[in-house]
Design an enzyme around this catalytic site. Structure first.
Site, mmCIF file in Angstrom:
data_model
loop_
_atom_site.group_PDB
_atom_site.id
_atom_site.type_symbol
_atom_site.label_atom_id
_atom_site.label_comp_id
_atom_site.label_asym_id
_atom_site.label_seq_id
_atom_site.Cartn_x
_atom_site.Cartn_y
_atom_site.Cartn_z
ATOM 1 N NE ARG A 1 -2.594 -1.703 3.295
ATOM 2 C CZ ARG A 1 -3.137 -1.768 4.506
ATOM 3 N NH1 ARG A 1 -4.172 -1.001 4.800
ATOM 4 N NH2 ARG A 1 -2.642 -2.578 5.419
ATOM 5 C CE1 TYR B 1 33.718 25.996 -3.907
ATOM 6 C CE2 TYR B 1 35.722 26.389 -5.170
ATOM 7 C CZ TYR B 1 34.883 25.530 -4.487
ATOM 8 O OH TYR B 1 35.215 24.198 -4.366
ATOM 9 N NE ARG C 1 45.669 45.605 -10.980
ATOM 10 C CZ ARG C 1 45.269 46.129 -9.838
ATOM 11 N NH1 ARG C 1 44.389 45.492 -9.104
ATOM 12 N NH2 ARG C 1 45.728 47.293 -9.410
#
Length: 457
Positions: free
Chosen positions: A16, A366, A440
């Site tokens: 059931r 992160y 950079r």
């Protein structure tokens, strides 16, 4: 005190439920139903527990482990037939045997203890745990004689219309004199509507033999709920959730909206902690005192110190210290160790990282596979680049480091103590302590570029 044994019936498939998962393994508040039963039985002074398994036998054994012994019921021919399967372990022994179904996750050790106590004090051969309900449909009815003693138990499908009006039901939990149980089981027949061997027939046989049969009525029908379908499963979940939340509130935890707060059975929470709506606290989580959790936070298998705040965030399988501020919308992934006085801000993800005392990652970062020292500042948008497509690598950020916004730390790499990383840098080599690292491209301005572009059009 006599020896005590327990038989847990857990062999049925539970058609059931309409599920690929065997019935007794369906979880209620994070724990399989049969595990709830075994845990509660384990709180009693039980010498030997035998679980009757059938469908999903290996999965049930994997779940319960060495908490009990096992007997296999290859064909499901009724509850009496199931109990017979424990004969090789228990037959012939002196003592009291508790028989209980593995799909009754709400039953309490205190109730089973009271049942056993009455059974032994009255020197009965059998004692039935009963309850009353306004809707007894589907339950076996307890038939009493004029003196109020148990005469027999009749299954709903075999009951007359008059018998079906009886409100006292058999919960499916019993105590037996162990020797008498296994002797009488030999005489149980399957001449009934279902062609099965019913355990309640043992009661009638014992009565005919002139033996003492008693009943212990619990005042809490909900506790005896047997789960046979998804509706009953949700009902059991709701009842146990309420019971768990009330336990914590009575022990000094403020739950602002208990109806919308989900706490699993093994969670521990310290005094004066406040839990806000929509929060889920799962597994073996341990939360200290004076914390604020939620709203809408998910905590699983975490250890959290005192005075820590976690808002609208997810934390799994991690250690989080005291006086920590997490969220909103942060994600603490497994195997992270967040030390005291840390700030993990909005949209920050931490994975398998040690995050040192007093350090901060305030937003949009992160940090994975890293060792972050004390008093480190990680600027907005900075990440540890830990994965090359095959392997994960470690990033070490030592004490006092300042990482400027939008920096990429390409592991394996070490940023030395008190070093600075200029905003927008992509760091691929170690940075010495006290140094400023700039990685950079040089800015070039092309004057009149737009004007010349328009002329060319």
């Amino acid at each position: 005190m006599s020896n005590r044994y327990a038989i847990i019936l857990a062999a049925g498939q539970g058609t059931r439920m309409k599920s690929k998962l065997y019935k007794v393994l369906h979880p209620v508040c994070g724990k399989p139903m049969v595990q709830h039963v075994v845990d509660q039985v384990g709180e009693l002074n039980i010498e030997q527990i035998v679980t009757i398994i059938g469908h999903g036998a290996e999965l049930v054994k994997e779940q319960l482990g060495d908490a009990c012994q096992y007997a296999l019921q290859e064909q499901q021919l009724g509850t009496a037939h199931a109990v017979m399967q424990a004969g090789s372990q228990l037959s012939g022994k002196d003592g009291t045997t508790l028989v209980i179904c593995g799909d009754t996750p709400l039953i309490k050790a205190e109730t089973m203890s009271a049942l056993i106590k009455q059974h032994e004090e009255l020197k009965a051969k059998a004692t039935v745990l009963t309850a009353t309900t306004d809707n007894p449909t589907g339950y076996g009815r307890v038939i009493r004689n004029k003196e109020g003693h148990v005469e027999k138990i009749i299954e709903h499908k075999d009951a007359t219309e008059e018998e079906r009006e009886i409100k006292e039901i058999n919960t499916g939990t019993y105590c037996f004199d162990n020797k008498a149980l296994f002797e009488v089981l030999k005489n149980v027949s399957n001449e009934n509507a279902q062609g099965e061997y019913y355990l309640p027939d043992v009661i009638e046989i014992l009565k005919k033999q002139g033996e003492t049969v008693t009943a212990y009525m619990t005042g809490d029908f909900e506790e005896t709920l047997g789960v046979n379908d998804r509706v009953a499963l949700a009902q059991a979940e709701r009842i146990l959730k309420r019971r768990i939340n009330e336990y914590h509130m009575r022990n000094g935890v403020s739950i602002i909206d208990p109806d919308n707060t989900y706490i699993e059975t093994d969670v521990m929470i310290g005094q004066d902690t406040v839990i806000y709506p929509g929060t889920m606290i799962m597994g073996s989580s341990r939360i200290g005192e004076d914390c604020m959790i939620g709203p809408h936070s998910e905590i699983k298998d975490c250890e959290i110190g005192n005075n820590t705040v976690i808002r609208q965030s997810v934390a799994h399988d991690s250690q989080i210290g005291s006086n920590v501020n997490i969220g909103p919308f942060a994600h603490i992934r497994p195997q992270s160790n967040i030390h005291d006085e840390v700030k993990i801000g909005n949209f920050v993800e931490i994975k398998k990282t040690i995050f040192g005392k007093g350090s901060k990652a305030s937003h949009l970062s992160y940090i994975g596979d890293a060792e972050v020292g004390e008093a480190v500042n990680i600027g907005c948008g900075s990440i540890t680049v830990n994965y090359d497509g095959k392997n994960k690598y470690l990033t070490k950020i030592e004490d006092g480091v300042f990482v400027g916004c939008n920096s990429n730390l390409v592991a394996p790499v070490t940023i030395g103590k008190n070093a600075y990383v200029a905003a927008g840098s992509t760091i691929t080599e170690d940075v010495p302590g006290e140094a400023l690292s700039i990685a950079r491209a040089r800015q070039v301005n092309k004057e009149n570029y737009v004007q010349n572009l328009n002329i060319n059009k």
